[in-house]
Design a protein around this motif. Sequence first.
Motif, PDB file in Angstrom:
ATOM      1  N   UNK A 121      -3.392   3.815   6.959  1.00 45.12           N
ATOM      2  CA  UNK A 121      -2.073   3.687   6.339  1.00 45.12           C
ATOM      3  C   UNK A 121      -1.075   2.871   7.130  1.00 45.12           C
ATOM      4  N   UNK A 122      -0.961   3.131   8.420  1.00 46.14           N
ATOM      5  CA  UNK A 122       0.038   2.414   9.225  1.00 46.14           C
ATOM      6  C   UNK A 122      -0.256   0.922   9.278  1.00 46.14           C
ATOM      7  N   UNK A 123      -1.534   0.556   9.326  1.00 49.45           N
ATOM      8  CA  UNK A 123      -1.924  -0.861   9.355  1.00 49.45           C
ATOM      9  C   UNK A 123      -1.641  -1.521   8.007  1.00 49.45           C
ATOM     10  N   UNK A 124      -1.912  -0.797   6.939  1.00 49.78           N
ATOM     11  CA  UNK A 124      -1.614  -1.307   5.605  1.00 49.78           C
ATOM     12  C   UNK A 124      -0.127  -1.565   5.433  1.00 49.78           C
ATOM     13  N   UNK A 125       0.671  -0.613   5.880  1.00 48.33           N
ATOM     14  CA  UNK A 125       2.118  -0.733   5.712  1.00 48.33           C
ATOM     15  C   UNK A 125       2.671  -1.922   6.485  1.00 48.33           C
ATOM     16  N   UNK A 182      -0.308  -6.137  -4.573  1.00 48.98           N
ATOM     17  CA  UNK A 182      -0.636  -5.079  -5.532  1.00 48.98           C
ATOM     18  C   UNK A 182      -1.697  -4.145  -4.951  1.00 48.98           C
ATOM     19  N   UNK A 183      -2.779  -4.723  -4.425  1.00 49.32           N
ATOM     20  CA  UNK A 183      -3.875  -3.920  -3.888  1.00 49.32           C
ATOM     21  C   UNK A 183      -3.453  -3.129  -2.654  1.00 49.32           C
ATOM     22  N   UNK A 184      -2.618  -3.703  -1.827  1.00 57.36           N
ATOM     23  CA  UNK A 184      -2.130  -3.006  -0.631  1.00 57.36           C
ATOM     24  C   UNK A 184      -1.264  -1.810  -1.009  1.00 57.36           C
ATOM     25  N   UNK A 185      -0.398  -2.013  -1.992  1.00 55.07           N
ATOM     26  CA  UNK A 185       0.467  -0.920  -2.448  1.00 55.07           C
ATOM     27  C   UNK A 185      -0.369   0.205  -3.041  1.00 55.07           C
ATOM     28  N   UNK A 186      -1.343  -0.151  -3.862  1.00 59.22           N
ATOM     29  CA  UNK A 186      -2.226   0.860  -4.443  1.00 59.22           C
ATOM     30  C   UNK A 186      -3.009   1.601  -3.361  1.00 59.22           C
ATOM     31  N   UNK A 187      -3.457   0.878  -2.349  1.00 58.96           N
ATOM     32  CA  UNK A 187      -4.211   1.508  -1.260  1.00 58.96           C
ATOM     33  C   UNK A 187      -3.359   2.510  -0.494  1.00 58.96           C
ATOM     34  N   UNK A 188      -2.092   2.198  -0.306  1.00 61.15           N
ATOM     35  CA  UNK A 188      -1.192   3.128   0.388  1.00 61.15           C
ATOM     36  C   UNK A 188      -1.056   4.430  -0.396  1.00 61.15           C
ATOM     37  N   UNK A 189      -0.923   4.307  -1.722  1.00 62.37           N
ATOM     38  CA  UNK A 189      -0.789   5.500  -2.552  1.00 62.37           C
ATOM     39  C   UNK A 189      -2.055   6.314  -2.586  1.00 62.37           C
ATOM     40  N   UNK A 190      -3.184   5.646  -2.762  1.00 59.80           N
ATOM     41  CA  UNK A 190      -4.455   6.352  -2.883  1.00 59.80           C
ATOM     42  C   UNK A 190      -4.933   6.909  -1.548  1.00 59.80           C
ATOM     43  N   UNK A 191      -4.385   6.381  -0.453  1.00 59.80           N
ATOM     44  CA  UNK A 191      -4.709   6.918   0.873  1.00 59.80           C
ATOM     45  C   UNK A 191      -3.775   8.073   1.252  1.00 59.80           C
ATOM     46  N   UNK A 214       2.072   9.044   3.295  1.00 62.19           N
ATOM     47  CA  UNK A 214       3.442   9.363   2.908  1.00 62.19           C
ATOM     48  C   UNK A 214       4.520   8.603   3.688  1.00 62.19           C
ATOM     49  N   UNK A 215       4.282   8.195   4.947  1.00 58.91           N
ATOM     50  CA  UNK A 215       5.306   7.402   5.642  1.00 58.91           C
ATOM     51  C   UNK A 215       5.658   6.091   4.936  1.00 58.91           C
ATOM     52  N   UNK A 216       4.823   5.665   3.992  1.00 62.76           N
ATOM     53  CA  UNK A 216       5.097   4.425   3.260  1.00 62.76           C
ATOM     54  C   UNK A 216       6.091   4.629   2.124  1.00 62.76           C
ATOM     55  N   UNK A 217       6.402   5.879   1.806  1.00 61.84           N
ATOM     56  CA  UNK A 217       7.216   6.175   0.627  1.00 61.84           C
ATOM     57  C   UNK A 217       8.585   5.512   0.664  1.00 61.84           C
ATOM     58  N   UNK A 218       9.239   5.566   1.798  1.00 63.95           N
ATOM     59  CA  UNK A 218      10.584   4.983   1.906  1.00 63.95           C
ATOM     60  C   UNK A 218      10.564   3.483   1.649  1.00 63.95           C
ATOM     61  N   UNK A 219       9.590   2.787   2.209  1.00 69.05           N
ATOM     62  CA  UNK A 219       9.495   1.337   1.999  1.00 69.05           C
ATOM     63  C   UNK A 219       9.189   1.017   0.546  1.00 69.05           C
ATOM     64  N   UNK A 220       8.279   1.770  -0.051  1.00 70.44           N
ATOM     65  CA  UNK A 220       7.928   1.529  -1.450  1.00 70.44           C
ATOM     66  C   UNK A 220       9.139   1.752  -2.360  1.00 70.44           C
ATOM     67  N   UNK A 221       9.927   2.763  -2.061  1.00 65.32           N
ATOM     68  CA  UNK A 221      11.133   3.008  -2.868  1.00 65.32           C
ATOM     69  C   UNK A 221      12.122   1.856  -2.726  1.00 65.32           C
ATOM     70  N   UNK A 239       2.288   9.278  -6.482  1.00 67.25           N
ATOM     71  CA  UNK A 239       1.298   9.951  -5.648  1.00 67.25           C
ATOM     72  C   UNK A 239       1.904  10.483  -4.355  1.00 67.25           C
ATOM     73  N   UNK A 240       2.708   9.649  -3.701  1.00 64.13           N
ATOM     74  CA  UNK A 240       3.212   9.996  -2.372  1.00 64.13           C
ATOM     75  C   UNK A 240       4.395  10.960  -2.398  1.00 64.13           C
ATOM     76  N   UNK A 241       5.073  11.068  -3.530  1.00 60.14           N
ATOM     77  CA  UNK A 241       6.272  11.911  -3.597  1.00 60.14           C
ATOM     78  C   UNK A 241       5.996  13.315  -4.117  1.00 60.14           C
TER      79      UNK A 241
END
Length: 203
Positions: free
Chosen positions: A33-37, A54-63, A66-73, A95-97
């Motif tokens: 996750x941290x590397x993806x973000x 698109x694929x990176x964002x989906x991978x963060x959710x499916x993995x 949760x630390x990615x949630x703030x950036x995605x928002x 997924x993350x929320x």
Amino acid sequence: MLDEIISQLKDKKSTKRRSAAKKLRKLKSIDAGSYLLITLEEEIKDSRTWETQYQMIMALGESNFKPALSFLKSLVKHNFEATMIYVAIGDSIQRLSMQNEQDITSVFEAIKTGNDMLVSGAIRAMAMLKIVPDDDSIENIINYAIVQKKNDGINFWILAAAPGWSGQKVQEYLDYCSTSKRDEIINAVELARKNKYKKWFPL
């Protein structure tokens, strides 16, 4: 294997980075996750690589990173030319929320933005996760769909999520969608009536 895929995220070619993100979606490893973000934060700057984003964002959710949630928002307000990215954002935020197995707060937050692609993504996550909301939430989602007046994208994903839903409102909605001239909508109606979820292939 994981180290090799993470290393591929740094490749100079977008196709290679996209391939790595797809692999990480399948692995669903939170350790990546941290590397993806970090990679996504740079990738998002180049509008030409939207499929990789698109694929990176989906991978963060499916993995479930949760630390990615703030950036995605923060990306919700970003002006993407490729609006499919909003689908990935909506899906991953849902997924993350989630605070519990029925939490669809993010679906209604997406609805408030007026971004149909974002809403489609959030509802798609509902379908994938086979979430059965409470009756009031189901009614509110259906009411939103009706207001959209035959928005096939919204209707398709609501129908995909509908197996397991019950009540008069749901039956009326299925009747409403059954008048569609699009085969995928009709097929989704039939599956919903049989309480059968479609086997999804990742997009």
